[in-house]
Motif scaffolding. Structure first.
Motif, PDB file in Angstrom:
ATOM      1  N   MET A  14       0.831  -1.209   0.000  1.00  0.00           N
ATOM      2  CA  MET A  14       0.000   0.000   0.000  1.00  0.00           C
ATOM      3  C   MET A  14       0.866   1.259   0.000  1.00  0.00           C
ATOM      4  O   MET A  14       0.575   2.227  -0.730  1.00  0.00           O
ATOM      5  CB  MET A  14      -0.940  -0.010   1.204  1.00  0.00           C
ATOM      6  N   ILE A  15       1.926   1.258   0.762  1.00  0.00           N
ATOM      7  CA  ILE A  15       2.832   2.404   0.772  1.00  0.00           C
ATOM      8  C   ILE A  15       3.512   2.564  -0.586  1.00  0.00           C
ATOM      9  O   ILE A  15       3.690   3.691  -1.077  1.00  0.00           O
ATOM     10  CB  ILE A  15       3.879   2.252   1.899  1.00  0.00           C
ATOM     11  N   LYS A  16       3.862   1.452  -1.206  1.00  0.00           N
ATOM     12  CA  LYS A  16       4.470   1.487  -2.537  1.00  0.00           C
ATOM     13  C   LYS A  16       3.562   2.194  -3.530  1.00  0.00           C
ATOM     14  O   LYS A  16       4.035   2.850  -4.475  1.00  0.00           O
ATOM     15  CB  LYS A  16       4.768   0.057  -3.004  1.00  0.00           C
ATOM     16  N   HIS A  17       2.261   2.081  -3.333  1.00  0.00           N
ATOM     17  CA  HIS A  17       1.295   2.686  -4.253  1.00  0.00           C
ATOM     18  C   HIS A  17       0.703   3.991  -3.701  1.00  0.00           C
ATOM     19  O   HIS A  17      -0.428   4.352  -3.991  1.00  0.00           O
ATOM     20  CB  HIS A  17       0.206   1.673  -4.588  1.00  0.00           C
ATOM     21  N   ASN A  18       1.527   4.656  -2.901  1.00  0.00           N
ATOM     22  CA  ASN A  18       1.261   6.043  -2.477  1.00  0.00           C
ATOM     23  C   ASN A  18       0.141   6.200  -1.447  1.00  0.00           C
ATOM     24  O   ASN A  18      -0.557   7.212  -1.424  1.00  0.00           O
ATOM     25  CB  ASN A  18       0.991   6.930  -3.697  1.00  0.00           C
ATOM     26  N   PHE A  19       0.003   5.200  -0.603  1.00  0.00           N
ATOM     27  CA  PHE A  19      -0.904   5.308   0.537  1.00  0.00           C
ATOM     28  C   PHE A  19      -0.086   5.432   1.822  1.00  0.00           C
ATOM     29  O   PHE A  19       1.032   4.923   1.906  1.00  0.00           O
ATOM     30  CB  PHE A  19      -1.803   4.074   0.643  1.00  0.00           C
ATOM     31  N   ASN A  20      -0.643   6.105   2.804  1.00  0.00           N
ATOM     32  CA  ASN A  20      -0.068   6.167   4.147  1.00  0.00           C
ATOM     33  C   ASN A  20      -0.822   5.212   5.059  1.00  0.00           C
ATOM     34  O   ASN A  20      -2.045   5.075   4.950  1.00  0.00           O
ATOM     35  CB  ASN A  20      -0.192   7.583   4.730  1.00  0.00           C
ATOM     36  N   SER A  21      -0.103   4.598   5.971  1.00  0.00           N
ATOM     37  CA  SER A  21      -0.761   3.759   6.979  1.00  0.00           C
ATOM     38  C   SER A  21      -1.200   4.636   8.149  1.00  0.00           C
ATOM     39  O   SER A  21      -0.790   5.798   8.270  1.00  0.00           O
ATOM     40  CB  SER A  21       0.186   2.669   7.467  1.00  0.00           C
ATOM     41  N   PHE A  22      -2.045   4.089   8.993  1.00  0.00           N
ATOM     42  CA  PHE A  22      -2.532   4.782  10.186  1.00  0.00           C
ATOM     43  C   PHE A  22      -2.128   3.929  11.373  1.00  0.00           C
ATOM     44  O   PHE A  22      -2.558   2.777  11.484  1.00  0.00           O
ATOM     45  CB  PHE A  22      -4.060   4.934  10.097  1.00  0.00           C
ATOM     46  N   ASP A  23      -1.295   4.482  12.241  1.00  0.00           N
ATOM     47  CA  ASP A  23      -0.591   3.656  13.231  1.00  0.00           C
ATOM     48  C   ASP A  23      -1.492   2.782  14.086  1.00  0.00           C
ATOM     49  O   ASP A  23      -1.191   1.617  14.323  1.00  0.00           O
ATOM     50  CB  ASP A  23       0.263   4.541  14.144  1.00  0.00           C
ATOM     51  N   SER A  24      -2.617   3.318  14.558  1.00  0.00           N
ATOM     52  CA  SER A  24      -3.434   2.568  15.521  1.00  0.00           C
ATOM     53  C   SER A  24      -4.409   1.592  14.870  1.00  0.00           C
ATOM     54  O   SER A  24      -5.069   0.829  15.571  1.00  0.00           O
ATOM     55  CB  SER A  24      -4.215   3.541  16.412  1.00  0.00           C
ATOM     56  N   GLU A  25      -4.490   1.603  13.520  1.00  0.00           N
ATOM     57  CA  GLU A  25      -5.433   0.733  12.814  1.00  0.00           C
ATOM     58  C   GLU A  25      -4.741   0.066  11.621  1.00  0.00           C
ATOM     59  O   GLU A  25      -4.486   0.711  10.601  1.00  0.00           O
ATOM     60  CB  GLU A  25      -6.645   1.539  12.322  1.00  0.00           C
ATOM     61  N   TRP A  26      -4.440  -1.203  11.737  1.00  0.00           N
ATOM     62  CA  TRP A  26      -3.712  -1.886  10.658  1.00  0.00           C
ATOM     63  C   TRP A  26      -4.487  -1.886   9.350  1.00  0.00           C
ATOM     64  O   TRP A  26      -3.904  -2.038   8.269  1.00  0.00           O
ATOM     65  CB  TRP A  26      -3.380  -3.328  11.073  1.00  0.00           C
ATOM     66  N   TRP A  27      -5.808  -1.720   9.394  1.00  0.00           N
ATOM     67  CA  TRP A  27      -6.671  -1.815   8.211  1.00  0.00           C
ATOM     68  C   TRP A  27      -6.844  -0.500   7.452  1.00  0.00           C
ATOM     69  O   TRP A  27      -7.362  -0.486   6.352  1.00  0.00           O
ATOM     70  CB  TRP A  27      -8.061  -2.314   8.632  1.00  0.00           C
ATOM     71  N   HIS A  28      -6.443   0.615   8.052  1.00  0.00           N
ATOM     72  CA  HIS A  28      -6.759   1.937   7.502  1.00  0.00           C
ATOM     73  C   HIS A  28      -5.594   2.504   6.685  1.00  0.00           C
ATOM     74  O   HIS A  28      -4.470   2.586   7.171  1.00  0.00           O
ATOM     75  CB  HIS A  28      -7.096   2.892   8.644  1.00  0.00           C
ATOM     76  N   TYR A  29      -5.914   2.952   5.444  1.00  0.00           N
ATOM     77  CA  TYR A  29      -4.910   3.552   4.570  1.00  0.00           C
ATOM     78  C   TYR A  29      -5.468   4.805   3.894  1.00  0.00           C
ATOM     79  O   TYR A  29      -6.609   4.818   3.436  1.00  0.00           O
ATOM     80  CB  TYR A  29      -4.423   2.543   3.522  1.00  0.00           C
ATOM     81  N   ASN A  30      -4.626   5.852   3.866  1.00  0.00           N
ATOM     82  CA  ASN A  30      -4.986   7.120   3.253  1.00  0.00           C
ATOM     83  C   ASN A  30      -4.134   7.373   2.012  1.00  0.00           C
ATOM     84  O   ASN A  30      -2.912   7.182   2.049  1.00  0.00           O
ATOM     85  CB  ASN A  30      -4.734   8.286   4.216  1.00  0.00           C
ATOM     86  N   LEU A  31      -4.760   7.801   0.934  1.00  0.00           N
ATOM     87  CA  LEU A  31      -3.995   8.202  -0.243  1.00  0.00           C
ATOM     88  C   LEU A  31      -3.290   9.522   0.051  1.00  0.00           C
ATOM     89  O   LEU A  31      -3.921  10.492   0.473  1.00  0.00           O
ATOM     90  CB  LEU A  31      -4.921   8.367  -1.452  1.00  0.00           C
ATOM     91  N   LYS A  32      -1.986   9.562  -0.164  1.00  0.00           N
ATOM     92  CA  LYS A  32      -1.217  10.775   0.129  1.00  0.00           C
ATOM     93  C   LYS A  32      -1.773  11.984  -0.622  1.00  0.00           C
ATOM     94  O   LYS A  32      -1.867  13.084  -0.070  1.00  0.00           O
ATOM     95  CB  LYS A  32       0.254  10.567  -0.249  1.00  0.00           C
ATOM     96  N   ALA A  33      -2.138  11.763  -1.887  1.00  0.00           N
ATOM     97  CA  ALA A  33      -2.608  12.871  -2.723  1.00  0.00           C
ATOM     98  C   ALA A  33      -4.019  13.321  -2.371  1.00  0.00           C
ATOM     99  O   ALA A  33      -4.517  14.290  -2.957  1.00  0.00           O
ATOM    100  CB  ALA A  33      -2.555  12.465  -4.201  1.00  0.00           C
ATOM    101  N   GLY A  34      -4.670  12.632  -1.437  1.00  0.00           N
ATOM    102  CA  GLY A  34      -6.042  12.982  -1.086  1.00  0.00           C
ATOM    103  C   GLY A  34      -6.198  13.668   0.256  1.00  0.00           C
ATOM    104  O   GLY A  34      -7.312  14.011   0.652  1.00  0.00           O
ATOM    105  N   LEU A  35      -5.078  13.900   0.941  1.00  0.00           N
ATOM    106  CA  LEU A  35      -5.150  14.433   2.298  1.00  0.00           C
ATOM    107  C   LEU A  35      -5.711  15.848   2.360  1.00  0.00           C
ATOM    108  O   LEU A  35      -6.310  16.240   3.360  1.00  0.00           O
ATOM    109  CB  LEU A  35      -3.754  14.399   2.944  1.00  0.00           C
ATOM    110  N   ASN A  36      -5.513  16.608   1.286  1.00  0.00           N
ATOM    111  CA  ASN A  36      -5.942  18.010   1.300  1.00  0.00           C
ATOM    112  C   ASN A  36      -7.245  18.256   0.541  1.00  0.00           C
ATOM    113  O   ASN A  36      -7.649  19.410   0.360  1.00  0.00           O
ATOM    114  CB  ASN A  36      -4.830  18.896   0.726  1.00  0.00           C
TER     115      ASN A  36
END
Length: 217
Positions: free
Chosen positions: A184-206
């Motif tokens: 997931m990180i390779k494909h430009n997502f960030n992980s969320f430390d307290s939830e192994w299942w949750h991923y955010n697209l870096k380009a979508g944060l704003n």
């Protein structure tokens, strides 16, 4: 054919070709511009290779309530594109992404807040979350038989054991979490430390919090 007519014919032909090429380029540009990467789209329209278990369209969730009217996975187009590519990488290893939650309209966030008004478990709709922006997914992996890989806890488990930093787990569980996180990180997502299942697209944060709704057929 007289020389004048030949010259006129050639000139008209050249003008016609220029016009045709210009129209083709304009059409191509229009096609590219029809769907902006921030547009909300349905994931299933872009790939049939995902598995779905949309928890909030059922009562099988920590709220113990159905808050979605139907089980659809909408995301912004750029999130869909990145997720499809991530899934291709998993499929090469014999796995597929299974989705628990995708874009969450703001009115759904308000429903959830009414049930559990605690920012430890539900994001305050006054601030919104990445789910409300169309850039977050809650996921796990399944094998070729559709069986979920062991991640150590269930989805939406709020104990310390769900954290990426929690190490008191079997080697198999840690390897499964690491596989999910690495690709997931390779494909430009960030992980969320307290939830192994949750991923955010870096380009979508704003992107802006949205209340875009979809129709349930």
């Amino acid at each position: 054919m007289p020389k004048f007519n030949r010259t006129l014919f050639l000139l008209l032909y050249i003008l016609g070709m220029i016009s045709t090429n210009a129209q083709s380029k304009t059409y191509a540009n229009n096609i590219d511009q029809v769907i902006a990467d921030t547009t909300f789209v349905n994931l299933k329209d872009y790939s049939s290779d995902f598995v779905y278990d949309m928890k909030y369209a059922t009562e099988d969730n920590f709220l113990k309530a159905k808050v979605y009217d139907c089980a659809e996975c909408f995301l912004r187009l750029k999130t869909v594109k990145a997720l499809v590519e991530a899934n291709k990488s998993f499929m090469k290893k014999g796995y597929k992404i299974k989705l628990f939650d995708c874009y969450r309209p703001l009115f759904i966030q308000k429903r959830m807040w009414e049930i559990v008004s605690n920012p430890k478990y539900v994001a305050d709709p006054k601030k919104g979350s990445i789910h409300n922006r169309g850039g977050a997914v809650d996921i796990t992996l399944v094998d070729s038989n559709g069986k979920e890989l062991d991640m150590g806890t269930s989805f939406d488990f709020f104990g310390k054991e769900a954290s990426h930093s929690y190490m008191n787990l079997s080697d198999t569980i840690k390897a499964n979490r690491q596989l999910l996180k690495k690709i997931m990180i390779k494909h430009n997502f960030n992980s969320f430390d307290s939830e192994w299942w949750h991923y955010n697209l870096k380009a979508g944060l704003n992107d802006k919090v949205s209340n875009t709704k979809w129709n349930c057929d």
